[in-house]
Write an enzyme that holds these catalytic residues in place. Structure first.
Site, short mmCIF file in Angstrom:
data_model
loop_
_atom_site.label_atom_id
_atom_site.label_comp_id
_atom_site.label_asym_id
_atom_site.label_seq_id
_atom_site.Cartn_x
_atom_site.Cartn_y
_atom_site.Cartn_z
N ASN A 1 58.61 -94.05 -15.37
CA ASN A 1 58.22 -94.45 -14.02
C ASN A 1 58.55 -93.28 -13.11
OD1 ASN A 1 57.99 -95.48 -11.48
ND2 ASN A 1 59.33 -97.25 -11.80
N ARG B 1 54.18 -96.27 -15.86
CA ARG B 1 53.88 -97.14 -14.72
C ARG B 1 53.00 -96.34 -13.77
NH1 ARG B 1 57.01 -97.81 -9.23
NH2 ARG B 1 55.84 -99.55 -8.40
#
Ligand code: AMP
Length: 415
Positions: free
Chosen positions: A7, A99
């Site tokens: 992420n 992500r």
């Protein structure tokens, strides 16, 4: 399969390594082998790394960019000293899941990353100019390190909300602006709303059909979601994350004409106004103190700080309004679920949001509410509360790992 979940933010990289397979998903026995956060990439980065079952290791190391940050993580993961179970060389990592904040209108499902996908993610940069470039840096860095040797998947924050009908996602602007520029509401935090809806199904025994709930992700960023028959039909964030609830530094809903007024009164440029509503408003703007809910609650309690109280009251009231709106939107709901740093950890805020909603059949149990802190999952509705109240700690990384696995195996996915 060991999956590295990445992420990447503009100056940060968060990761987890999750061991999972279809059987583990079925039995809910996926295993987190390691996790960490690297902040302030570009300068002396602050690093926290943690192997399963071990104490966290903290460090400060100069890291030039996301590639250097990823190299640092991988070096640590494979070193014998780190003690990450099952990982002793890069070949022990079998896939990478990313992500990605914005998938626009076209990227509505998790997918394997190839050149075409990268191009499409890049096309969404104009919708998420701060987030998608950082996400792409994560993809490029992982490609450089792993080559084409291991598959990579993209999981989008927006995709869970792709089921919203036009009356939810359109703004009441001239329709041509939607046709020409895709000016519409997309919603964010989708992986979090989707995760808590999944856990709700597990806890309540309902299937998709029977999942009619309101989920509240209350963290530094905040959003509410109306979920009918397991799918998002409305959410509070819009074309960007600025819309909806009061957040740490974002204003949430605002009369758009305020911006024009301030442009004239204070001579603020569009960039300054953008920074005003995204970085200087919300809890921080109203209190003049901080965007951190813990500190505001302490100020309110210990020093009776008036503006800290006002900020917290505004925050709670906005959430209550959305609960009311979504109950109308769905003609009632079976449960309200709290998640995110504030939703998971603050009985005080949950209590203030859920108070005096007995008209709707919402009745919190004070004692049960107080017990649900520090990552505990459970219910805090009083006996006889028609609408059930839950705290479900979110776990976006787990869904990203599972989606990556499903993409690699070619298993059909809803999102
Ligand atoms: P997140 O973005 O999900 O990490 O959430 C961050 C927010 O959660 C910050 O505003 C924190 O102050 C808040 N938070 C974390 N722990 C607590 C707590 N015990 N009480 C109140 N707020 C908390």
């Amino acid at each position: 399969m060991n999956i590295l979940v990445l992420n990447c933010g503009s100056s940060s990289l968060k990761f987890q390594v999750i061991a999972t397979d279809l059987e583990a998903i079925e039995r809910d026995e996926d295993r987190m082998l390691a996790r960490g956060v690297l902040e302030r990439i570009g300068t002396e980065a602050l690093i926290t790394l943690r192997a399963e079952g071990r104490a966290p290791v903290r460090d400060a190391v100069p890291l030039r960019d996301h590639r250097a940050a990823l190299d640092h993580v991988l070096h640590w993961l494979v070193s014998p000293d780190s003690g990450v179970p099952g990982i002793s060389s890069l070949s022990d990592i079998h896939a990478v899941g990313h992500r990605i904040v914005h998938g626009g209108e076209r990227l509505t499902r998790s997918l394997l990353i190839d050149d075409a996908a990268i191009e499409q993610i890049a096309e969404c940069i104009e919708l998420a100019p701060l987030h998608n470039p950082a996400n792409l840096k994560g993809i490029q860095s992982a490609r450089q390190v792993f080559g084409s040797g291991i598959p990579q998947a993209a999981v989008f924050d927006t995709s869970f909300h792709s089921t919203m009908p036009p009356e939810s996602f359109l703004y009441a602007l001239p329709y041509q602006l939607y046709v020409r520029h895709r000016v519409r509401r997309y919603g964010f935090h989708g992986t979090s709303h989707r995760y808590v809806a999944y856990r709700y199904r597990q806890l309540s025994g309902h299937d998709y059909e029977g999942t009619n709930i309101i989920t509240l992700h209350l963290g530094n960023g905040c959003s509410a979601c109306a979920i009918r028959k397991g799918a998002s039909i409305d959410t509070s964030m819009g074309m960007t994350p600025a819309e909806g609830l009061v957040m740490g530094t974002r204003s949430g809903d605002l009369d758009p004409s305020v911006l024009e007024f301030l442009h004239h009164k204070e001579g603020m440029s569009f960039d300054e106004l953008d920074s005003l509503i995204n970085k200087r408003s919300g809890l921080l703007g109203v209190s003049g103190l901080t965007n951190d809910m813990r500190d505001l609650l302490a100020e309110e309690k210990e020093h009776e700080d008036r503006r800290a109280r006002l900020a917290v009251e505004l925050f709670c009231l906005r959430v209550r309004k959305y609960i009311g709106a979504y109950l109308a939107r769905m003609n009632g709901a079976d449960a309200v679920v709290f998640t995110g740093g504030i939703g998971e950890n603050s009985p005080d805020i949950r209590g203030r949001i859920a108070a005096d909603l007995d008209f709707f059949g919402i009745q919190p149990d004070e004692e049960r509410n107080r017990e649900l802190v520090g990552g505990r999952e459970g219910e805090f509705g009083a006996e006889g509360s028609r609408i059930r109240l839950f705290v479900i700690p979110t776990n976006e990384e787990l869904l990203i790992a599972r989606d990556t696995l499903r993409c690699v195996l070619g298993v059909p996915r809803r999102w």
